[in-house]
Design a protein around this motif. Sequence first.
Motif, PDB file in Angstrom:
ATOM      1  N   LEU A  38     -18.055 -22.335 -19.098  1.00 15.51           N
ATOM      2  CA  LEU A  38     -19.281 -22.560 -18.328  1.00 15.51           C
ATOM      3  C   LEU A  38     -19.623 -21.419 -17.375  1.00 15.51           C
ATOM      4  CD1 LEU A  38     -18.886 -26.341 -17.391  1.00 15.51           C
ATOM      5  CD2 LEU A  38     -20.434 -25.351 -19.083  1.00 15.51           C
ATOM      6  N   HIS A  39     -18.794 -20.396 -17.307  1.00  9.63           N
ATOM      7  CA  HIS A  39     -19.024 -19.404 -16.254  1.00  9.63           C
ATOM      8  C   HIS A  39     -20.246 -18.530 -16.502  1.00  9.63           C
ATOM      9  CE1 HIS A  39     -17.184 -16.099 -18.678  1.00  9.63           C
ATOM     10  NE2 HIS A  39     -17.795 -15.302 -17.820  1.00  9.63           N
ATOM     11  N   THR A  40     -20.780 -18.524 -17.722  1.00 12.41           N
ATOM     12  CA  THR A  40     -22.003 -17.762 -17.984  1.00 12.41           C
ATOM     13  C   THR A  40     -23.232 -18.656 -18.050  1.00 12.41           C
ATOM     14  OG1 THR A  40     -21.612 -17.914 -20.372  1.00 12.41           O
ATOM     15  CG2 THR A  40     -20.821 -15.933 -19.246  1.00 12.41           C
ATOM     16  N   VAL A  41     -23.066 -19.903 -18.459  1.00 19.98           N
ATOM     17  CA  VAL A  41     -24.237 -20.770 -18.662  1.00 19.98           C
ATOM     18  C   VAL A  41     -24.441 -21.762 -17.524  1.00 19.98           C
ATOM     19  CG1 VAL A  41     -24.239 -20.564 -21.170  1.00 19.98           C
ATOM     20  CG2 VAL A  41     -22.853 -22.341 -20.095  1.00 19.98           C
ATOM     21  N   GLY A  42     -23.355 -22.149 -16.847  1.00 22.39           N
ATOM     22  CA  GLY A  42     -23.467 -23.140 -15.796  1.00 22.39           C
ATOM     23  C   GLY A  42     -23.765 -24.519 -16.340  1.00 22.39           C
ATOM     24  N   SER A  43     -23.958 -25.448 -15.443  1.00 23.79           N
ATOM     25  CA  SER A  43     -24.257 -26.832 -15.794  1.00 23.79           C
ATOM     26  C   SER A  43     -24.686 -27.540 -14.513  1.00 23.79           C
ATOM     27  CB  SER A  43     -23.015 -27.518 -16.390  1.00 23.79           C
ATOM     28  OG  SER A  43     -23.218 -28.906 -16.536  1.00 23.79           O
ATOM     29  N   ASP A  44     -25.347 -28.663 -14.663  1.00 20.82           N
ATOM     30  CA  ASP A  44     -25.633 -29.475 -13.484  1.00 20.82           C
ATOM     31  C   ASP A  44     -24.510 -30.480 -13.238  1.00 20.82           C
ATOM     32  OD1 ASP A  44     -27.453 -32.294 -14.703  1.00 20.82           O
ATOM     33  OD2 ASP A  44     -26.501 -30.744 -15.914  1.00 20.82           O
TER      34      ASP A  44
ATOM     35  N   VAL B 120     -31.144 -22.053 -29.814  1.00 19.02           N
ATOM     36  CA  VAL B 120     -31.926 -20.851 -30.094  1.00 19.02           C
ATOM     37  C   VAL B 120     -31.059 -19.926 -30.940  1.00 19.02           C
ATOM     38  CG1 VAL B 120     -33.268 -21.003 -27.956  1.00 19.02           C
ATOM     39  CG2 VAL B 120     -31.133 -19.681 -27.993  1.00 19.02           C
ATOM     40  N   ASP B 121     -31.681 -18.896 -31.487  1.00 16.61           N
ATOM     41  CA  ASP B 121     -30.927 -17.892 -32.243  1.00 16.61           C
ATOM     42  C   ASP B 121     -29.866 -17.299 -31.321  1.00 16.61           C
ATOM     43  OD1 ASP B 121     -29.983 -15.641 -33.610  1.00 16.61           O
ATOM     44  OD2 ASP B 121     -31.950 -15.154 -34.439  1.00 16.61           O
ATOM     45  N   LEU B 122     -28.622 -17.288 -31.769  1.00 21.68           N
ATOM     46  CA  LEU B 122     -27.533 -16.807 -30.928  1.00 21.68           C
ATOM     47  C   LEU B 122     -27.671 -15.329 -30.566  1.00 21.68           C
ATOM     48  CD1 LEU B 122     -24.390 -18.631 -32.385  1.00 21.68           C
ATOM     49  CD2 LEU B 122     -25.843 -19.276 -30.445  1.00 21.68           C
TER      50      LEU B 122
ATOM     51  N   TYR C  68     -34.494 -12.028 -21.331  1.00 22.82           N
ATOM     52  CA  TYR C  68     -34.673 -13.334 -21.964  1.00 22.82           C
ATOM     53  C   TYR C  68     -33.956 -14.399 -21.147  1.00 22.82           C
ATOM     54  CZ  TYR C  68     -34.389 -17.103 -25.406  1.00 22.82           C
ATOM     55  OH  TYR C  68     -34.468 -18.317 -26.048  1.00 22.82           O
ATOM     56  N   LEU C  69     -34.681 -15.475 -20.827  1.00 18.89           N
ATOM     57  CA  LEU C  69     -34.105 -16.577 -20.058  1.00 18.89           C
ATOM     58  C   LEU C  69     -33.815 -17.730 -21.002  1.00 18.89           C
ATOM     59  CD1 LEU C  69     -33.317 -17.713 -17.287  1.00 18.89           C
ATOM     60  CD2 LEU C  69     -35.666 -18.523 -17.029  1.00 18.89           C
ATOM     61  N   TYR C  70     -32.536 -18.018 -21.148  1.00 15.35           N
ATOM     62  CA  TYR C  70     -32.103 -19.108 -22.024  1.00 15.35           C
ATOM     63  C   TYR C  70     -32.776 -20.413 -21.597  1.00 15.35           C
ATOM     64  CZ  TYR C  70     -28.836 -22.712 -23.696  1.00 15.35           C
ATOM     65  OH  TYR C  70     -28.270 -23.838 -24.256  1.00 15.35           O
ATOM     66  N   PRO C  71     -33.469 -21.112 -22.512  1.00  8.50           N
ATOM     67  CA  PRO C  71     -34.169 -22.344 -22.135  1.00  8.50           C
ATOM     68  C   PRO C  71     -33.274 -23.388 -21.473  1.00  8.50           C
ATOM     69  CG  PRO C  71     -34.879 -21.617 -24.301  1.00  8.50           C
ATOM     70  CD  PRO C  71     -33.728 -20.736 -23.912  1.00  8.50           C
ATOM     71  N   GLY C  72     -32.007 -23.428 -21.869  1.00 10.64           N
ATOM     72  CA  GLY C  72     -31.092 -24.372 -21.242  1.00 10.64           C
ATOM     73  C   GLY C  72     -30.915 -24.106 -19.760  1.00 10.64           C
ATOM     74  N   THR C  73     -31.078 -22.852 -19.354  1.00 11.16           N
ATOM     75  CA  THR C  73     -30.972 -22.505 -17.931  1.00 11.16           C
ATOM     76  C   THR C  73     -32.084 -23.169 -17.136  1.00 11.16           C
ATOM     77  OG1 THR C  73     -29.941 -20.380 -18.446  1.00 11.16           O
ATOM     78  CG2 THR C  73     -30.999 -20.584 -16.294  1.00 11.16           C
ATOM     79  N   ILE C  74     -33.272 -23.229 -17.720  1.00 10.45           N
ATOM     80  CA  ILE C  74     -34.395 -23.869 -17.035  1.00 10.45           C
ATOM     81  C   ILE C  74     -34.118 -25.351 -16.843  1.00 10.45           C
ATOM     82  CG2 ILE C  74     -36.867 -24.375 -17.157  1.00 10.45           C
ATOM     83  CD1 ILE C  74     -37.136 -21.848 -18.904  1.00 10.45           C
TER      84      ILE C  74
ATOM     85  N   PHE D 290     -26.328 -20.039  -8.707  1.00 14.19           N
ATOM     86  CA  PHE D 290     -27.002 -20.272  -9.984  1.00 14.19           C
ATOM     87  C   PHE D 290     -28.462 -19.854  -9.894  1.00 14.19           C
ATOM     88  CE2 PHE D 290     -29.434 -22.692 -13.024  1.00 14.19           C
ATOM     89  CZ  PHE D 290     -28.685 -22.610 -14.180  1.00 14.19           C
ATOM     90  N   CYS D 291     -29.135 -20.296  -8.845  1.00 16.23           N
ATOM     91  CA  CYS D 291     -30.557 -19.968  -8.686  1.00 16.23           C
ATOM     92  C   CYS D 291     -30.754 -18.463  -8.508  1.00 16.23           C
ATOM     93  CB  CYS D 291     -31.149 -20.726  -7.501  1.00 16.23           C
ATOM     94  SG  CYS D 291     -31.241 -22.522  -7.760  1.00 16.23           S
ATOM     95  N   GLY D 292     -29.803 -17.811  -7.837  1.00 17.47           N
ATOM     96  CA  GLY D 292     -29.877 -16.360  -7.706  1.00 17.47           C
ATOM     97  C   GLY D 292     -29.780 -15.672  -9.053  1.00 17.47           C
ATOM     98  N   GLY D 293     -28.954 -16.212  -9.937  1.00 10.89           N
ATOM     99  CA  GLY D 293     -28.848 -15.666 -11.277  1.00 10.89           C
ATOM    100  C   GLY D 293     -30.140 -15.800 -12.061  1.00 10.89           C
ATOM    101  N   VAL D 294     -30.813 -16.942 -11.895  1.00  3.31           N
ATOM    102  CA  VAL D 294     -32.104 -17.154 -12.554  1.00  3.31           C
ATOM    103  C   VAL D 294     -33.116 -16.129 -12.044  1.00  3.31           C
ATOM    104  CG1 VAL D 294     -34.021 -18.757 -12.884  1.00  3.31           C
ATOM    105  CG2 VAL D 294     -31.662 -19.614 -12.917  1.00  3.31           C
ATOM    106  N   GLU D 295     -33.146 -15.933 -10.738  1.00  7.95           N
ATOM    107  CA  GLU D 295     -34.069 -14.958 -10.145  1.00  7.95           C
ATOM    108  C   GLU D 295     -33.823 -13.562 -10.708  1.00  7.95           C
ATOM    109  OE1 GLU D 295     -33.630 -15.182  -5.956  1.00  7.95           O
ATOM    110  OE2 GLU D 295     -34.376 -17.239  -5.815  1.00  7.95           O
ATOM    111  N   TYR D 296     -32.549 -13.199 -10.848  1.00  7.75           N
ATOM    112  CA  TYR D 296     -32.211 -11.870 -11.364  1.00  7.75           C
ATOM    113  C   TYR D 296     -32.726 -11.689 -12.788  1.00  7.75           C
ATOM    114  CZ  TYR D 296     -29.426  -8.010 -13.170  1.00  7.75           C
ATOM    115  OH  TYR D 296     -29.028  -6.848 -13.779  1.00  7.75           O
TER     116      TYR D 296
END
Length: 211
Positions: free
Chosen positions: A127-133, A92-94, A192-198, A179-185
């Motif tokens: 990875l501390h802002t974006v996370g990963s599985d 996405v656009d940075l 804006y929710l980064y699509p990669g987070t989904i 991680f899920c708590g961050g998504v909820e927030y």
Amino acid sequence: MEGVRDGDVLNAEQERIVHRLEGDLKARMAEVKPKRYAHSLSVARTAQDMAVEYGVDPFQARVAGILHDWDKVVPTHELVSRARDMGVDMGVDLELVAPLLHGITAAHELPSLYPELPQAVWRAISLHTVGSDKMSALDMVLFVADGIEPLRKGSAGIEHVRDMVRGHAPLSEVYAESFCGGVEYVVQTRRYLYPGTIDIYNRLVLGRTGA
């Protein structure tokens, strides 16, 4: 979770490096962003304590915590420009994901300043802002410590994660909850929710359910 003394978990050389990094961070951040500076030191201590609890290298956790927000002092437009110059591609656009870039840019630039630190530290910072599985134990420790350090204002979700850590819950479960708590927030604050987070969220959920 009780704090541990540096001398109990770090050797003399590691303590020297920690002292130098804290001094460098103070020079870079303390005057321009004092709250962020205090947060960084608090994350570092929390990460070190968690590392001891979860069998992770406490030195790597401590230094990752000290440096994780190194680029938070960089203006947004410059941060985006740096990320573009580095070839960062998030699909996405940075400009839309500017709050997520500081870990990525720092992890790219800091190894030349601190070549004595291992790659695992830079990965955790990136990875501390974006996370990963697919997070290493160190990655998860830094991610969670960033969210629960004691200077951060508590919410129901944050307190739940803190309780999980105090209750010695498995690190993977603590990370998933954080991680899920961050998504909820992000959703609750209509950001804006980064699509990669989904994508990461869905993989985490499928992994936990065994689907």
